[in-house]
Design a protein around this motif. Structure first.
Motif, PDB file in Angstrom:
ATOM      1  N   LYS A  92       0.806  -1.231  -0.054  1.00  0.00           N
ATOM      2  CA  LYS A  92      -0.046  -0.064  -0.075  1.00  0.00           C
ATOM      3  C   LYS A  92       0.846   1.120  -0.200  1.00  0.00           C
ATOM      4  N   ILE A  93       2.215   1.052   0.476  1.00  0.00           N
ATOM      5  CA  ILE A  93       3.024   2.419   0.363  1.00  0.00           C
ATOM      6  C   ILE A  93       3.076   2.909  -0.921  1.00  0.00           C
ATOM      7  N   THR A  94       2.952   2.025  -2.040  1.00  0.00           N
ATOM      8  CA  THR A  94       3.476   2.637  -3.456  1.00  0.00           C
ATOM      9  C   THR A  94       2.182   2.657  -4.116  1.00  0.00           C
ATOM     10  N   GLU A  95       0.895   2.370  -3.536  1.00  0.00           N
ATOM     11  CA  GLU A  95      -0.351   2.032  -4.203  1.00  0.00           C
ATOM     12  C   GLU A  95      -0.919   3.536  -3.815  1.00  0.00           C
ATOM     13  N   MET A  96      -1.077   4.617  -4.748  1.00  0.00           N
ATOM     14  CA  MET A  96      -1.648   5.701  -4.279  1.00  0.00           C
ATOM     15  C   MET A  96      -2.712   6.142  -5.330  1.00  0.00           C
ATOM     16  N   PRO A  97      -3.921   6.525  -5.115  1.00  0.00           N
ATOM     17  CA  PRO A  97      -4.869   7.145  -6.111  1.00  0.00           C
ATOM     18  C   PRO A  97      -4.208   8.227  -6.830  1.00  0.00           C
ATOM     19  N   ALA A  98      -3.963   8.133  -8.084  1.00  0.00           N
ATOM     20  CA  ALA A  98      -3.511   9.201  -8.862  1.00  0.00           C
ATOM     21  C   ALA A  98      -4.274   9.694 -10.003  1.00  0.00           C
TER      22      ALA A  98
END
Length: 747
Positions: A92-98
């Protein structure tokens, strides 16, 4: 005997007591050994201090005991929080809604963003070094020197709280990343301990640069802005890779109070935070004092008020709607995609500007009695209802692919979200007539045949009710004219007779093939376009004429890739299908080209200076409610509609040639000729010169020659008649038993 028994019982009791004492001594010894092992530091201290004074021996044992208990509690707590932290997914550290970035057809020009948070993902090396230094100096100066937790920072924060009563954060960047990535109460003691455990796991999983990269992409900067790239573009209108030292220091300075220190809210407060950051950068040897002073003198160019509102567009609306169909729910929620569309930015801009310019000119005409856009804008924003000014729509499609190059659904997408280009169904009127003629050509009629232009008599047309008798637009009628002339002059009565010859079932089938998939009334009024369609449907349908009867399904998404360049959606590409005979489409096209030279669209060349080979048709519905122009070159097909949303008449003499055609001319003149060449519309298939009868469109006989109804025609190879004229059967001979139906009778 009794005495012996008593002595024996006494001995047994004594033995039992002795055994019990021995067992108790063993248990005490075991417990002692256990506690000695458990509290081995105490044992060691006890042995080392046996010769000390009893008081100092007791003090040493007490300290050792406290240390041992504390250590045991620490191990227990660490194990507990480590187990809790292990339940969190570090991916989740690298999973960001963008935001997904939407590009034009060149794959480079950015035209908007969709989905996800207001965040644009960047790699570590895509961010200006000055910002990385400013961020570290402001948030965690020893970031690269300590691990997940900074003991020095904890001690400093604790001592200042004890001595000054001042709370000071001791969170490292890694701890802040954990706090920004996962949901828990980060302000409680329990939350802080969990945060530390998560930080240790993060440091074990990711490198320092990766941690900093993800942190910079997650930072909140106020105004719904997330991540350094979105912040840089929002505040300074530039990518994060181009930030100057002064700009970097300002952005790093406002992180702790983004809504309070935002330069949009309080520019002076933002400057003060910039100066503090520069001072810290000097203190930690990231920059020199001279560099800091130079940065303070730099003039900062913050995005002006007029450009702080992100305006919507009808092209982006169409793109969003297609993406919702193409993408999975997960892709939509997470975003971060690169969407390459078919939109040509130059053509799109020309279409948007022309719609506004031309309709603003219409509003200034004498006799225009509707709300104008200027009047709408003068109404206070809170009191505005849906606009009721004149609207327009444009759809421009590339002929040989179906790619939508421009789409405009109204004058302003912020003032009216309704996309008329896609969903504005309006009566199309005369715009539909070419498809009636194309159907008739498919069935054997030829452009040189004769058709009557007199009033429709009751009972003459199959399916007509009562005394239905449509009038010609000029209220005049003629006896006979050629089919080609009837189409060029858009004669209603002649067009109804041609539709009656082609038969309503066949006309409806042609309509379905070219893209009018909605339910269309099965009545003779359909021959005159008495049904509703959208501008996109009209543009798609008209592309059949320059394509020789071939239709390419329109599309607006060319390709979708993720942030790593992996293809998520390869694009549907060109999807052609044959909607009509090649010869029939060309015969209509040849006539529509005449319309732009000497017909209702002649002003295209005489007044608007469009000199390229083209074909097109104007359309005006009753009482000037809808004005249409649909036309094409060898490369592009464009449909334009103008009208009122409430279906009221636009303006007196609001013809398609005066309202819609000028917009078409502006758009098509702006098309790059090298990208969209305008070749001749001449056909590339064989023709056969032959004598035909004007009554039947069949091969002329001697009888036709005697009656002077024969004429010479160039007939497309796929439309060559197979039967001699049966209206003048002088020695008529059947060439093909499967003869086509007779053309429109002369009398």
């Amino acid at each position: 005997m009794a005495a012996k028994k008593k002595k024996s019982a006494k001995r047994k009791t004594t033995k039992k007591r002795a055994a019990k004492k021995t067992q108790n001594r063993k248990r005490r010894s075991q417990r002692s050994t256990f506690f000695r092992l458990l509290f081995w530091p105490v044992t060691i201290v006890d042995l080392a201090t046996q010769k000390w004074h009893p008081f100092w021996n007791w003090c040493a044992r007490s300290v050792a005991t406290c240390f041992t208990i504390g250590f045991a509690l620490f191990v227990a707590a660490a194990s507990f929080y480590w187990l809790r932290a292990s339940t969190y997914d570090l991916d989740k550290i690298t999973e960001m809604p963008a935001r997904s970035i939407v590009y034009a057809n060149d794959g480079e020009t950015e035209i908007g963003t969709v989905h996800g948070d207001n965040r644009l993902m960047l790699k570590f090396n895509q961010i200006a070094p000055s910002f990385k230094q400013a961020l570290i100096a402001r948030e965690d100066a020893r970031f690269y020197k300590h691990g997940a937790i900074d003991p020095r920072g904890l001690v400093r924060a604790f001592s200042r709280f004890i001595t000054r009563g001042k709370k000071e954060g001791a969170s490292t960047i890694t701890m802040q990343l954990a706090d920004n990535s996962f949901s828990y109460d980060g302000k409680s003691i329990d939350g802080k301990l969990l945060e530390m455990a998560l930080a240790v796991r993060i440091e074990n999983r990711y490198s320092k640069d990766e941690i900093l990269e993800n942190y910079m992409n997650r930072i909140f900067w106020g105004h719904s802005i997330r991540g350094i790239e979105a912040a840089s573009r929002t505040y300074f209108e530039k990518p994060a890779s181009q930030l100057t030292l002064s700009e970097s220091a300002l952005l790093a300075g406002i992180i702790r109070g983004p809504n309070t220190f935002s330069p949009f809210v309080d520019f002076e407060a933002a400057l003060n935070q910039r100066d503090v950051t520069l001072s810290r950068m000097v203190h930690y040897d990231f920059i020199t004092q001279a560099q800091a002073e130079e940065a303070k003198k730099e003039e900062l160019h913050i995005r002006p008020n007029g450009r702080r509102i992100i305006h919507d567009s009808y092209a982006m609306d169409a793109i969003r709607r297609d993406l919702e169909v193409i993408l999975e729910k997960h892709n939509i929620e997470m975003g971060g995609l690169h969407v390459i569309t078919t939109i040509d930015p130059a053509l799109q801009k020309a279409a948007e500007e022309s719609v506004e310019k031309r309709l603003k000119a219409v509003e200034s005409r004498s006799g225009f009695n509707h709300q104008t856009r200027n009047q709408f804008l003068q109404i206070p924003a809170k009191k505005r209802k849906a606009p009721n000014y004149i609207q327009g729509a444009v759809v421009c499609i590339e002929n040989k692919s179906g790619a939508i190059r421009a789409i405009v659904g109204g004058r302003n997408a912020d003032e009216s979200k309704f996309n008329r280009a896609l969903y504005g169904r309006r009566q199309i009127g005369s715009i539909f007539k070419p498809f009636v003629y194309m159907t008739a050509f498919d069935k054997g009629m030829q452009p040189g045949a004769w058709v009557r232009d007199s009033r429709i008599r009751p009972g003459e047309i199959k399916g007509a009710y009562g005394n239905w008798s449509p009038a010609n637009s000029d209220r005049t009628y003629e006896n006979m004219m050629t089919v080609r002339e009837a189409l060029a002059r858009s004669r209603n009565t002649a067009s109804v007779r041609i539709g009656d010859y082609a038969k309503i079932e066949n006309v409806l089938e042609t309509a379905r093939k070219v893209g009018f998939e909605q339910e269309i009334p099965k009545t003779p009024a359909t021959y005159l376009g008495a049904f509703e369609a959208t501008p996109q449907q009209v543009a798609q349908a008209y592309s059949a004429f320059p394509n020789g009867g071939v239709i390419y399904r329109p599309f607006i998404i060319a390709q979708i890739t993720d942030a790593d360049g992996n293809v998520v959606y390869p694009g549907s590409g060109a999807m052609p299908y044959q909607a009509a005979k090649t010869g029939s489409a060309w015969l209509v096209s040849d006539t529509l080209e005449e319309v732009t030279k000497r017909g209702t669209a002649a002003s295209l060349r005489s007044s608007h200076g469009f000199d390229a080979p083209c074909g097109g048709k104007t359309g005006t519905t009753d009482n000037y409610r809808d004005a249409w122009f649909a036309g094409y070159t060898s490369s592009l097909t464009c449909a334009v509609w103008v009208g009122m949303d409430d279906n009221k008449p636009t303006v007196h003499r609001g013809y398609g040639s005066t309202l819609a055609l000028p917009i078409w001319a502006d758009v098509m003149k702006s098309a790059n000729r090298s990208q969209y060449p305008t070749h001749s519309l001449e056909p590339n298939f064989p023709f056969k010169k032959m004598r035909l009868c004007r009554y039947t469109s069949q091969v002329a006989t001697n009888g036709c020659e005697q009656q002077r109804t024969a004429y010479t025609a160039e007939v497309p190879s796929d439309l060559i008649p197979k039967h001699t004229c049966d209206n003048h059967p002088v020695r008529a001979q059947v060439i093909d038993e499967a003869a086509p139906p007779r053309a429109v009778p002369a009398r």
